[in-house]
Design an enzyme around this catalytic site. Structure first.
Site, mmCIF file in Angstrom:
data_model
loop_
_atom_site.group_PDB
_atom_site.id
_atom_site.type_symbol
_atom_site.label_atom_id
_atom_site.label_comp_id
_atom_site.label_asym_id
_atom_site.label_seq_id
_atom_site.Cartn_x
_atom_site.Cartn_y
_atom_site.Cartn_z
ATOM 1 N N ARG A 125 49.346 44.472 129.644
ATOM 2 C CA ARG A 125 48.010 44.092 130.137
ATOM 3 C C ARG A 125 47.951 44.144 131.659
ATOM 4 N NH1 ARG A 125 46.957 38.496 127.686
ATOM 5 N NH2 ARG A 125 49.168 38.405 128.129
ATOM 6 N N ASN B 146 45.416 41.249 124.303
ATOM 7 C CA ASN B 146 46.278 41.414 123.141
ATOM 8 C C ASN B 146 45.483 41.120 121.881
ATOM 9 O OD1 ASN B 146 48.611 42.018 124.586
ATOM 10 N ND2 ASN B 146 49.307 39.899 124.632
#
Length: 91
Positions: free
Chosen positions: A18, A36
């Site tokens: 990320r 996620n």
């Protein structure tokens, strides 16, 4: 202005994927978000210039060190006019 909605599978959680995605977006001036998913994938949205989005997608295919990207599903959508790029909570 385009919008790409990505679903990235492989070893993409717990490897700073990320943060890697946010760095890509910020460096290319793209808007959107990344998070996620509970099934182990990462979901990302990029909005901006189509050429820059294509560059971001290519970099996402490589991933950060320790990541392994098996597949990226890309859905092209109408842009929503997002501002900035953020890391969101797990969905």
């Amino acid at each position: 202005m385009r919008r790409a909605h990505l679903f990235i599978s492989g070893r993409v959680q717990g490897v700073f994927y990320r943060a890697f995605t946010k760095e890509i977006a910020d460096s290319l001036g793209l808007n959107g978000w990344v998070r996620n998913l509970r099934d182990g994938r990462v979901e990302a949205v990029f909005e901006g210039d189509e050429e820059r989005i294509s560059i971001a997608i290519d970099r996402c295919k490589e991933g950060p060190p320790y990541a392994r990207v098996d597949n990226i599903e890309i859905i092209w959508e109408e842009p929503e006019g997002l501002n900035g790029f953020e890391i969101r909570r797990t969905a």
